[in-house]
Design a protein around this motif. Structure first.
Motif, short mmCIF file in Angstrom:
data_model
loop_
_atom_site.label_atom_id
_atom_site.label_comp_id
_atom_site.label_asym_id
_atom_site.label_seq_id
_atom_site.Cartn_x
_atom_site.Cartn_y
_atom_site.Cartn_z
N LEU A 69 0.98 -1.09 -0.08
CA LEU A 69 -0.03 -0.16 0.14
C LEU A 69 1.04 1.17 -0.07
CD1 LEU A 69 -2.79 1.28 0.24
CD2 LEU A 69 -2.88 0.81 2.75
N ALA A 70 1.20 1.59 -1.10
CA ALA A 70 2.26 2.73 -1.54
C ALA A 70 1.54 4.23 -1.97
CB ALA A 70 3.35 2.44 -2.32
N ARG A 71 2.15 5.35 -1.54
CA ARG A 71 1.83 6.62 -2.13
C ARG A 71 2.40 6.71 -3.58
NH1 ARG A 71 4.09 10.49 2.31
NH2 ARG A 71 5.79 9.08 2.18
N GLY A 72 3.27 6.32 -3.79
CA GLY A 72 3.80 6.49 -5.25
C GLY A 72 4.89 5.19 -5.61
N VAL B 14 -1.29 2.06 -5.54
CA VAL B 14 -0.56 3.05 -5.66
C VAL B 14 -1.81 4.27 -5.92
CG1 VAL B 14 1.01 4.61 -6.96
CG2 VAL B 14 1.30 2.12 -6.68
N SER B 15 -1.95 5.32 -4.85
CA SER B 15 -2.50 6.42 -5.09
C SER B 15 -2.63 6.82 -6.38
CB SER B 15 -2.48 7.32 -3.94
OG SER B 15 -2.67 6.74 -2.89
N PRO B 16 -3.71 7.16 -7.07
CA PRO B 16 -3.79 7.83 -8.51
C PRO B 16 -3.25 9.37 -8.46
CG PRO B 16 -5.80 6.92 -8.03
CD PRO B 16 -5.02 6.72 -6.81
N GLN B 17 -3.12 9.97 -7.58
CA GLN B 17 -2.50 11.39 -7.81
C GLN B 17 -0.96 11.42 -7.49
OE1 GLN B 17 -4.44 10.00 -4.93
NE2 GLN B 17 -3.86 11.14 -2.77
N PHE B 18 -0.45 10.16 -7.44
CA PHE B 18 1.18 10.18 -7.40
C PHE B 18 1.61 9.51 -8.90
CE2 PHE B 18 0.24 10.69 -2.80
CZ PHE B 18 1.38 11.38 -2.40
N THR B 19 2.58 10.21 -9.23
CA THR B 19 3.16 9.48 -10.34
C THR B 19 3.67 8.23 -10.20
OG1 THR B 19 3.67 11.89 -11.24
CG2 THR B 19 4.87 10.04 -12.31
N TYR B 20 3.34 7.30 -11.11
CA TYR B 20 3.92 5.96 -10.85
C TYR B 20 4.75 5.71 -12.32
CZ TYR B 20 4.70 0.82 -10.22
OH TYR B 20 5.06 -0.30 -10.30
N ASN B 21 5.93 5.29 -12.17
CA ASN B 21 6.60 4.75 -13.47
C ASN B 21 6.83 3.35 -13.33
OD1 ASN B 21 6.94 7.55 -13.95
ND2 ASN B 21 8.68 7.66 -12.79
N ARG C 210 2.56 -5.35 -11.58
CA ARG C 210 1.89 -5.53 -10.62
C ARG C 210 0.99 -4.64 -10.01
NH1 ARG C 210 1.15 -10.35 -11.53
NH2 ARG C 210 0.31 -10.68 -9.29
N ARG C 211 0.69 -3.78 -10.53
CA ARG C 211 -0.12 -2.50 -9.95
C ARG C 211 -1.63 -2.85 -10.18
NH1 ARG C 211 -1.20 3.06 -11.98
NH2 ARG C 211 -0.20 2.44 -13.73
N ILE C 212 -2.43 -2.82 -9.26
CA ILE C 212 -4.04 -3.12 -9.52
C ILE C 212 -4.67 -1.70 -9.65
CG2 ILE C 212 -3.39 -5.03 -7.75
CD1 ILE C 212 -5.32 -3.41 -5.67
N PRO C 213 -5.88 -1.93 -10.16
CA PRO C 213 -6.70 -0.75 -10.06
C PRO C 213 -6.66 0.01 -8.78
CG PRO C 213 -7.47 -2.13 -11.44
CD PRO C 213 -6.67 -3.00 -10.53
N SER C 214 -6.41 1.18 -8.70
CA SER C 214 -6.44 1.84 -7.39
C SER C 214 -7.14 3.10 -7.13
CB SER C 214 -4.83 2.34 -6.88
OG SER C 214 -4.01 0.96 -7.04
N LYS C 215 -7.44 3.51 -5.88
CA LYS C 215 -8.11 4.81 -5.82
C LYS C 215 -7.64 5.52 -4.58
CE LYS C 215 -12.49 2.88 -7.29
NZ LYS C 215 -14.02 2.67 -6.72
N ALA C 216 -7.89 6.94 -4.67
CA ALA C 216 -7.05 7.55 -3.62
C ALA C 216 -7.42 7.37 -2.41
CB ALA C 216 -7.81 9.38 -3.89
N VAL C 217 -6.51 7.49 -1.49
CA VAL C 217 -6.45 7.10 -0.06
C VAL C 217 -6.10 8.43 0.98
CG1 VAL C 217 -5.39 5.47 1.65
CG2 VAL C 217 -5.81 4.66 -0.61
N GLN C 218 -6.94 8.36 1.81
CA GLN C 218 -6.77 9.38 3.07
C GLN C 218 -6.31 8.64 4.12
OE1 GLN C 218 -10.38 11.72 2.45
NE2 GLN C 218 -9.02 13.32 2.79
N TRP C 219 -5.35 9.07 5.00
CA TRP C 219 -4.91 8.40 6.11
C TRP C 219 -6.09 8.64 7.47
CZ3 TRP C 219 -3.63 10.80 11.14
CH2 TRP C 219 -2.97 9.90 11.94
N GLY C 220 -6.11 7.56 7.84
CA GLY C 220 -7.23 7.35 9.13
C GLY C 220 -8.74 7.42 8.61
N ARG C 221 -9.09 7.56 7.25
CA ARG C 221 -10.36 7.35 6.69
C ARG C 221 -10.69 6.05 6.06
NH1 ARG C 221 -13.18 12.15 8.12
NH2 ARG C 221 -11.57 13.77 8.17
N ALA C 222 -12.10 5.95 5.84
CA ALA C 222 -12.47 4.82 5.36
C ALA C 222 -11.72 4.16 4.04
CB ALA C 222 -14.10 4.77 5.10
#
Length: 392
Positions: free
Chosen positions: A125-128, A153-160, A171-183
Motif C-alpha cells: 500500500l504505497a503513495r507512489g 498506488v494512489s492515483p494522484q502520485f506519479t507511478y513509473n 503488478r499494480r492493481i486498479p487503485s483509488k485515492a487514499v486518506q490516512w485514517g479514513r475509510a
C-alpha cells in the motif's frame, strides 16, 4: 316442373361452389398449421441438435487438421482454468463491488483439482514509487512460484512502471485515492486482499508500505508464515482514550464496546481470515458511518472484526516492527546513519513471543518486517543484504 328443375340445378351449383370453397379454405388452414409445426420442429432441432463441426480432414484445410484442432481446443480449456485460479494479469475493469463479490467466493471442496503450492501475497500500500525496491528485488530473487506481489498506488502520485525484469513489473492493481485514517484506507486494504484472493494459490497475505523492509531471507519468512497456525493481527482491548475512548455509541448494537479492539494497521492474514475481511457486509458499513478521526478505521476496524468473527485465528500480535517510543501519531522514521548491524539485530531478535502454542516455549523471532525506513537507508541496507538474507 321446368321451373322446379331449374331451381334445383341452381341450388346444386351453389352448394357445390360452397363445398369447394370450404374445402379449399380447410386445406389452406391445414397447410398453414403443418408449416408452423414444421418450423417449430426445425427450430428445436437447431437448439438441441447443433450441427456437427466441419470436417477438417479435407486437403483444403491443411493448416487445421483434426488432431491439431482438438489439441488447441483442449489447451484453451486448460489455459482458461489456469487463468481462473491464478490470473496472470492483475489489471482489470471490475468495480470494487464486483471485485469483492468475486473474491469472496470459496470452494466447498477442500481438495484442489490442481497441483497447488502455497504462496505468500506481498501487498504494498504505497503513495507512489517504491524507493526500497532494489532491496526487495534482492529478497525475492530465486524464489519464483512462492510469492505474489500486488501494488496499490494512489492515483494522484506519479507511478513509473519498472522494467520488465523487475518482480514489480505490471503488478499494480486498479487503485483509488487514499486518506490516512479514513475509510478509504480500509477500502484500499480490502481491494488489495480481494485482488490477491483471486489467485487460489495465495495462502498468506502481508500488508506492507513503501517504507517497509524484510528482516530475514525469503525462505525463513516464507516458512514462518506458511507453517503458522495463526494470522498476525493485534486485538488489544485498550482502556485508554486512544482505545475505548474512540468507540462511538452509535455503533451499538452491531458493535458493542466489549467487542472494540485496537491493533497495528500492518497485518498478516491467512486465507480464511482474508475471506472474512473481503466478504464483511455487516460491520464495515457501521465503521464507515461512525468511525472518523479521532477514530481511525485502520487501527480499529480489522482488530474489531477479527475479534468478533474469528478471534481464534489470530496470534494477537503483528509481525511488522515499528518504533513508537517517542509517542505521537506516527512511529519513528529511520535514515541512513541509523542503519547499523547492532540496530538491525536489535530489531530482529530484541523481543520474545510465542509461536504456534509450542508448550509455552518463547521464540526470539517475533518480527519479520520493519518500518519506517527512509530512502536514504537503501545503500546501507544493500550492504547488509548478505547478512539479512543469508542463512537464517
Amino acid at each position: 316442373m321446368g321451373i322446379f328443375a331449374k331451381e334445383l340445378s341452381t341450388f346444386q351449383i351453389t352448394t357445390t361452389i360452397i363445398f369447394w370453397l370450404s374445402l379449399s379454405f380447410f386445406v389452406v388452414i391445414l397447410g398453414m398449421f403443418i408449416n408452423d409445426k414444421y418450423k417449430n420442429i426445425i427450430v428445436y432441432e437447431d437448439i438441441y441438435f447443433p450441427p456437427l463441426p466441419p470436417n477438417n480432414s479435407s486437403c483444403t484445410s491443411a493448416t487445421s487438421s483434426p488432431s491439431s484442432s482438438s489439441s488447441s481446443s483442449h489447451n484453451a480449456g486448460v489455459d482458461e482454468f489456469k487463468d481462473w485460479v491464478s490470473p496472470k494479469d492483475v489489471w482489470h475493469s471490475m468495480s470494487d463491488q464486483e471485485l469483492l463479490w468475486r473474491a469472496s467466493m470459496a470452494p466447498r471442496i477442500a481438495e484442489y483439482p490442481f497441483n497447488r503450492t502455497a504462496k505468500v501475497a506481498f501487498m504494498f500500500l504505497a503513495r507512489g514509487s517504491l524507493p526500497l525496491a532494489p532491496l526487495w528485488e534482492m529478497f525475492f530473487r530465486g524464489h519464483e512460484g512462492l510469492f505474489s506481489i500486488y501494488l496499490h498506488v494512489s492515483p494522484q502520485f506519479t507511478y513509473n512502471e519498472p522494467p520488465q525484469s523487475s518482480v514489480f513489473y505490471k503488478r499494480r492493481i486498479p487503485s483509488k485515492a487514499v486518506q490516512w485514517g479514513r475509510a478509504s484506507m480500509i477500502d484500499a486494504e480490502r481491494r488489495l486482499l480481494a485482488n490477491a484472493l483471486l489467485d487460489a494459490s495465495n495462502e498468506r497475505f502481508v500488508l506492507l508500505s513503501e517504507t517497509c523492509i524484510p528482516l530475514f531471507n525469503f525462505s525463513f519468512i516464507y516458512t514462518y508464515l506458511v507453517n503458522s497456525e495463526k494470522s498476525f493481527l493485534g486485538l488489544f482491548d485498550d482502556p485508554r482514550k486512544m482505545g475505548r475512548g474512540r468507540y462511538n455509541k452509535r455503533m451499538y448494537p452491531t458493535v458493542a464496546l466489549s467487542d472494540w479492539r485496537k491493533g497495528s494497521q500492518w497485518f498478516e492474514a491467512n486465507r480464511r481470515l482474508a475471506l472474512q475481511i473481503v466478504s464483511d457486509v455487516v460491520y464495515y458499513p457501521v465503521f464507515r458511518q461512525h468511525c472518523a478521526p479521532p477514530c481511525y478505521m485502520d487501527e480499529h476496524y480489522l482488530p474489531t472484526l477479527a475479534n468478533v468473527v474469528c478471534p481464534h485465528l489470530t496470534a494477537n500480535r503483528s509481525v511488522t516492527w515499528a518504533d513508537w517510543s517517542a509517542g505521537g501519531s506516527h512511529p519513528a522514521t529511520f535514515v541512513g546513519r541509523d542503519v547499523t548491524e547492532e540496530f538491525l539485530d536489535g530489531v530482529r531478535f530484541g523481543e520474545k513471543c510465542s509461536y504456534n502454542n509450542n508448550g509455552g516455549v518463547t521464540n526470539n523471532v517475533c518480527f519479520l518486517f520493519g518500518r519506517k525506513f527512509h530512502p536514504s537507508t537503501l545503500q546501507p541496507l544493500l550492504r547488509f543484504g548478505p547478512k539479512l538474507f543469508g542463512s537464517n
